[in-house]
Write an enzyme that holds these catalytic residues in place. Sequence first.
Site, PDB file in Angstrom:
ATOM      1  N   CYS A  67     -41.171  22.484   2.988  1.00  0.00           N
ATOM      2  CA  CYS A  67     -42.403  23.265   2.805  1.00  0.00           C
ATOM      3  C   CYS A  67     -43.511  22.629   3.637  1.00  0.00           C
ATOM      4  CB  CYS A  67     -42.813  23.265   1.333  1.00  0.00           C
ATOM      5  SG  CYS A  67     -41.545  23.810   0.177  1.00  0.00           S
ATOM      6  N   CYS A  70     -44.320  23.289   7.499  1.00  0.00           N
ATOM      7  CA  CYS A  70     -45.231  24.373   7.900  1.00  0.00           C
ATOM      8  C   CYS A  70     -46.600  24.258   7.230  1.00  0.00           C
ATOM      9  CB  CYS A  70     -44.635  25.730   7.556  1.00  0.00           C
ATOM     10  SG  CYS A  70     -43.135  26.115   8.465  1.00  0.00           S
ATOM     11  N   HIS A  71     -46.587  23.922   5.907  1.00  0.00           N
ATOM     12  CA  HIS A  71     -47.828  24.008   5.122  1.00  0.00           C
ATOM     13  C   HIS A  71     -48.571  22.686   5.037  1.00  0.00           C
ATOM     14  CE1 HIS A  71     -46.993  28.124   3.773  1.00  0.00           C
ATOM     15  NE2 HIS A  71     -45.769  27.748   3.471  1.00  0.00           N
ATOM     16  N   CYS A 105     -40.026  32.287   1.085  1.00  0.00           N
ATOM     17  CA  CYS A 105     -40.254  31.248   2.087  1.00  0.00           C
ATOM     18  C   CYS A 105     -38.959  30.473   2.311  1.00  0.00           C
ATOM     19  CB  CYS A 105     -41.327  30.281   1.589  1.00  0.00           C
ATOM     20  SG  CYS A 105     -42.798  30.276   2.611  1.00  0.00           S
ATOM     21  N   CYS A 168     -48.774  45.164 -26.040  1.00  0.00           N
ATOM     22  CA  CYS A 168     -49.401  43.853 -25.823  1.00  0.00           C
ATOM     23  C   CYS A 168     -50.815  43.870 -26.412  1.00  0.00           C
ATOM     24  CB  CYS A 168     -49.504  43.533 -24.338  1.00  0.00           C
ATOM     25  SG  CYS A 168     -48.008  43.786 -23.365  1.00  0.00           S
ATOM     26  N   CYS A 171     -51.741  43.196 -30.248  1.00  0.00           N
ATOM     27  CA  CYS A 171     -51.887  41.813 -30.707  1.00  0.00           C
ATOM     28  C   CYS A 171     -52.939  41.053 -29.905  1.00  0.00           C
ATOM     29  CB  CYS A 171     -50.556  41.080 -30.618  1.00  0.00           C
ATOM     30  SG  CYS A 171     -49.363  41.653 -31.848  1.00  0.00           S
ATOM     31  N   HIS A 172     -52.857  41.137 -28.567  1.00  0.00           N
ATOM     32  CA  HIS A 172     -53.645  40.215 -27.740  1.00  0.00           C
ATOM     33  C   HIS A 172     -55.055  40.708 -27.441  1.00  0.00           C
ATOM     34  CE1 HIS A 172     -50.224  37.570 -27.403  1.00  0.00           C
ATOM     35  NE2 HIS A 172     -49.469  38.602 -27.083  1.00  0.00           N
ATOM     36  N   ARG A 209     -42.141  34.183 -20.596  1.00  0.00           N
ATOM     37  CA  ARG A 209     -42.949  34.453 -21.787  1.00  0.00           C
ATOM     38  C   ARG A 209     -42.939  35.952 -22.106  1.00  0.00           C
ATOM     39  NH1 ARG A 209     -43.805  34.786 -25.783  1.00  0.00           N
ATOM     40  NH2 ARG A 209     -45.538  34.377 -27.181  1.00  0.00           N
ATOM     41  N   CYS A 213     -41.872  37.937 -25.633  1.00  0.00           N
ATOM     42  CA  CYS A 213     -42.688  38.929 -26.355  1.00  0.00           C
ATOM     43  C   CYS A 213     -41.921  40.242 -26.498  1.00  0.00           C
ATOM     44  CB  CYS A 213     -44.009  39.172 -25.631  1.00  0.00           C
ATOM     45  SG  CYS A 213     -45.435  38.357 -26.384  1.00  0.00           S
TER      46      CYS A 213
END
Lengths: 252, 140
Positions: A67, A70-71, A105, A168, A171-172, A209, A213
Amino acid sequence: MIRCVTVLAIGLGTPAAAAGDRQSGYEIMGPELRAMQDDEAANPGMLWVTEGAALWVAPEGAANRSCASCHGDAAQSMAGVAARYPAWNEAGQGPIDLTGRIGLCRTRHQGAAALARDSRALVALAAFVTRQSDGLPIAPDPDPRLAATREKGKALFETRMGQLNLACADCHDDAAGGQLAAATIPQGHPTGYPQYRLQWEGMGGLHRRFENCMSGVRAEPFGAGSPEYIALEAFLMSRAAGLPVEAPAVRP
Amino acid sequence: MARAATCAFVLALAAPAAQAQGLPDPLTDLPGDASRGRAIVLDQPRSLCVLCHAGPFPEIAFQGNIGPDLSGVGDRLTLPELRLRLVDSRRVNPDTIMPPFHSVEGLVRVGTQWKDTTILTAQEVEDVAAFLASLKGPSE
């Protein structure tokens, strides 16, 4: 159906997650977990960050490039990158999340075999790249081509699903701060992914995650890396704009 | 806005009628058993009740507060009203967060392992309704 909740809420009181009232899940954790996240020596997520740092400079694939080839120095080149993803992928003419970008990449520029999304190496690389945005405000990519993706994500967020018939937002947004048995329901801002979850005994990404849910409401999951989860991620990141990135976050 | 207007319409017309009547007919031949109902309510993985509701359940350390406290619910609601809310609370309030415990109507993207099943069986609904109807007076 969620729109009805919102309309009713105007008459009945203030929704829990009104603008300006946003709160990272960190704020509702106990002091022990917060201390674990804050202390680099105690934060288990740092193991993945350290592994990611080693992978960053390791030559890979037919191109025998790392990586860093290039970076360069990630502290310079990757600062703020995780804070603005998902981004637009010119080659694929669609939105892409950070994990997807690292994977691309690897196959396109390093000529290396693809890594599974939940593989330790890819999670470690994502954790290392995200670490370079630690403390920076979430700043969604302004590319107008992402607008439709965010709209799709918002619609998903508000769609009731599964045997439990929950969106979602139920609840959230509407029940955030309430008690689901021992757990306080968070507002669902993705401020710190990949994150170390005690429940997982490991590090995982936001899509993992989402899978939790979805099975929680007994719905058919869309799958990590699916266009639906990328759309949901894009919406949630715009919803969380301005909140600081926590890298790596620790959650129960 | 169109959806909100539709919901308000449904709320205005359907809800009071359903609230007034409840479901007077038992779902099963075997009468509901309050002690079996209590066991079901306290079994969180099976019934999910105490995830969202508190109640006179001293043995449950962590009780939710998303729904109303069930203490004294037998004073506030009749058996038919309790039965209706268990079967499908949307028939009382279309916007309720409470899952439909004995209806698959209108459900979207239900997981393969749950497809065409309900959270509680008809007998479990009868048992839980009998238990809730027995919760009278102030919290124990």
